[in-house]
Write a protein that holds these residues in place. Structure first.
Motif, PDB file in Angstrom:
ATOM      1  N   PRO A   2     -44.887  26.612  -1.967  1.00  0.00           N
ATOM      2  CA  PRO A   2     -44.325  26.261  -3.269  1.00  0.00           C
ATOM      3  C   PRO A   2     -42.802  26.401  -3.269  1.00  0.00           C
ATOM      4  N   PHE A   3     -42.197  25.668  -4.193  1.00  0.00           N
ATOM      5  CA  PHE A   3     -40.726  25.626  -4.273  1.00  0.00           C
ATOM      6  C   PHE A   3     -40.142  27.007  -4.536  1.00  0.00           C
ATOM      7  N   VAL A   4     -40.717  27.768  -5.462  1.00  0.00           N
ATOM      8  CA  VAL A   4     -40.191  29.091  -5.822  1.00  0.00           C
ATOM      9  C   VAL A   4     -40.252  30.020  -4.625  1.00  0.00           C
ATOM     10  N   GLN A   5     -41.325  29.956  -3.891  1.00  0.00           N
ATOM     11  CA  GLN A   5     -41.449  30.818  -2.711  1.00  0.00           C
ATOM     12  C   GLN A   5     -40.428  30.416  -1.643  1.00  0.00           C
ATOM     13  N   ALA A   6     -40.209  29.122  -1.475  1.00  0.00           N
ATOM     14  CA  ALA A   6     -39.239  28.660  -0.481  1.00  0.00           C
ATOM     15  C   ALA A   6     -37.819  29.087  -0.866  1.00  0.00           C
ATOM     16  N   VAL A   7     -37.486  28.986  -2.148  1.00  0.00           N
ATOM     17  CA  VAL A   7     -36.144  29.369  -2.594  1.00  0.00           C
ATOM     18  C   VAL A   7     -35.936  30.861  -2.446  1.00  0.00           C
ATOM     19  N   THR A   8     -36.927  31.650  -2.815  1.00  0.00           N
ATOM     20  CA  THR A   8     -36.769  33.107  -2.706  1.00  0.00           C
ATOM     21  C   THR A   8     -36.774  33.547  -1.253  1.00  0.00           C
ATOM     22  N   GLU A   9     -37.458  32.809  -0.395  1.00  0.00           N
ATOM     23  CA  GLU A   9     -37.480  33.175   1.019  1.00  0.00           C
ATOM     24  C   GLU A   9     -36.127  32.919   1.678  1.00  0.00           C
ATOM     25  N   PHE A  10     -35.449  31.840   1.285  1.00  0.00           N
ATOM     26  CA  PHE A  10     -34.175  31.493   1.887  1.00  0.00           C
ATOM     27  C   PHE A  10     -32.985  31.874   1.006  1.00  0.00           C
ATOM     28  N   SER A  11     -33.203  32.702   0.013  1.00  0.00           N
ATOM     29  CA  SER A  11     -32.115  33.065  -0.895  1.00  0.00           C
ATOM     30  C   SER A  11     -31.099  34.001  -0.239  1.00  0.00           C
ATOM     31  N   PHE A  12     -31.439  34.609   0.881  1.00  0.00           N
ATOM     32  CA  PHE A  12     -30.477  35.486   1.560  1.00  0.00           C
ATOM     33  C   PHE A  12     -29.291  34.699   2.101  1.00  0.00           C
ATOM     34  N   LEU A  13     -29.441  33.396   2.301  1.00  0.00           N
ATOM     35  CA  LEU A  13     -28.334  32.583   2.788  1.00  0.00           C
ATOM     36  C   LEU A  13     -27.391  32.134   1.670  1.00  0.00           C
ATOM     37  N   LEU A  14     -27.852  32.100   0.445  1.00  0.00           N
ATOM     38  CA  LEU A  14     -27.033  31.565  -0.637  1.00  0.00           C
ATOM     39  C   LEU A  14     -25.828  32.431  -0.990  1.00  0.00           C
ATOM     40  N   PRO A  15     -25.936  33.737  -1.147  1.00  0.00           N
ATOM     41  CA  PRO A  15     -24.738  34.508  -1.545  1.00  0.00           C
ATOM     42  C   PRO A  15     -23.567  34.403  -0.567  1.00  0.00           C
ATOM     43  N   PRO A  16     -23.759  34.529   0.750  1.00  0.00           N
ATOM     44  CA  PRO A  16     -22.592  34.391   1.638  1.00  0.00           C
ATOM     45  C   PRO A  16     -21.969  32.991   1.568  1.00  0.00           C
ATOM     46  N   ILE A  17     -22.804  31.965   1.466  1.00  0.00           N
ATOM     47  CA  ILE A  17     -22.276  30.605   1.385  1.00  0.00           C
ATOM     48  C   ILE A  17     -21.543  30.418   0.066  1.00  0.00           C
ATOM     49  N   ALA A  18     -22.099  30.944  -1.008  1.00  0.00           N
ATOM     50  CA  ALA A  18     -21.446  30.832  -2.313  1.00  0.00           C
ATOM     51  C   ALA A  18     -20.112  31.565  -2.316  1.00  0.00           C
ATOM     52  N   GLU A  19     -20.049  32.712  -1.668  1.00  0.00           N
ATOM     53  CA  GLU A  19     -18.782  33.452  -1.586  1.00  0.00           C
ATOM     54  C   GLU A  19     -17.748  32.682  -0.765  1.00  0.00           C
ATOM     55  N   LEU A  20     -18.192  32.026   0.305  1.00  0.00           N
ATOM     56  CA  LEU A  20     -17.265  31.225   1.105  1.00  0.00           C
ATOM     57  C   LEU A  20     -16.729  30.039   0.304  1.00  0.00           C
ATOM     58  N   VAL A  21     -17.611  29.379  -0.442  1.00  0.00           N
ATOM     59  CA  VAL A  21     -17.186  28.252  -1.257  1.00  0.00           C
ATOM     60  C   VAL A  21     -16.227  28.724  -2.347  1.00  0.00           C
ATOM     61  N   ARG A  22     -16.555  29.851  -2.967  1.00  0.00           N
ATOM     62  CA  ARG A  22     -15.688  30.393  -4.019  1.00  0.00           C
ATOM     63  C   ARG A  22     -14.316  30.761  -3.453  1.00  0.00           C
ATOM     64  N   GLY A  23     -14.294  31.399  -2.289  1.00  0.00           N
ATOM     65  CA  GLY A  23     -13.026  31.753  -1.653  1.00  0.00           C
ATOM     66  C   GLY A  23     -12.202  30.531  -1.304  1.00  0.00           C
ATOM     67  N   ALA A  24     -12.860  29.483  -0.821  1.00  0.00           N
ATOM     68  CA  ALA A  24     -12.152  28.251  -0.487  1.00  0.00           C
ATOM     69  C   ALA A  24     -11.580  27.596  -1.746  1.00  0.00           C
ATOM     70  N   LEU A  25     -12.349  27.620  -2.827  1.00  0.00           N
ATOM     71  CA  LEU A  25     -11.851  27.040  -4.081  1.00  0.00           C
ATOM     72  C   LEU A  25     -10.667  27.824  -4.634  1.00  0.00           C
ATOM     73  N   VAL A  26     -10.726  29.139  -4.560  1.00  0.00           N
ATOM     74  CA  VAL A  26      -9.610  29.966  -5.037  1.00  0.00           C
ATOM     75  C   VAL A  26      -8.371  29.706  -4.185  1.00  0.00           C
ATOM     76  N   LEU A  27      -8.553  29.613  -2.885  1.00  0.00           N
ATOM     77  CA  LEU A  27      -7.436  29.335  -1.984  1.00  0.00           C
ATOM     78  C   LEU A  27      -6.835  27.953  -2.263  1.00  0.00           C
ATOM     79  N   ALA A  28      -7.684  26.968  -2.499  1.00  0.00           N
ATOM     80  CA  ALA A  28      -7.191  25.622  -2.807  1.00  0.00           C
ATOM     81  C   ALA A  28      -6.453  25.609  -4.145  1.00  0.00           C
ATOM     82  N   LEU A  29      -6.963  26.331  -5.124  1.00  0.00           N
ATOM     83  CA  LEU A  29      -6.296  26.397  -6.418  1.00  0.00           C
ATOM     84  C   LEU A  29      -4.938  27.080  -6.299  1.00  0.00           C
TER      85      LEU A  29
END
Length: 74
Positions: A2-29
């Motif tokens: 199921p979708f919810v199980q797949a998202v929760t299983e791979f959710s460990f990858l989202l915070p580091p990627i989100a932090e990298l994207v946020r850092g890149a956006l702050v640097l660009a700004l």
């Protein structure tokens, strides 16, 4: 899987990627703000330099140039 199980299983990858994207956006700004206000910032730096180390007067520059010419330095 199921979708919810797949998202929760791979959710460990989202915070580091989100932090990298946020850092890149702050640097660009930050870079875009510096580029936009570059003339103002360079003027402030030049004013600060003139405050700390004032420019010599015309007579003082002429005397220094004459003294350097007499001593053999260019």
């Amino acid at each position: 899987m199921p979708f919810v199980q797949a998202v929760t299983e791979f959710s460990f990858l989202l915070p580091p990627i989100a932090e990298l994207v946020r850092g890149a956006l702050v640097l660009a700004l930050l870079a875009s703000v510096v580029l936009f206000f570059r003339p103002l910032l360079s003027g402030l730096v030049r004013a600060f330099i003139l405050t700390v180390r004032p420019r010599l007067s015309r007579q003082e520059r002429a005397a220094r140039q004459q003294r350097n010419a007499l001593s053999g330095r260019a």
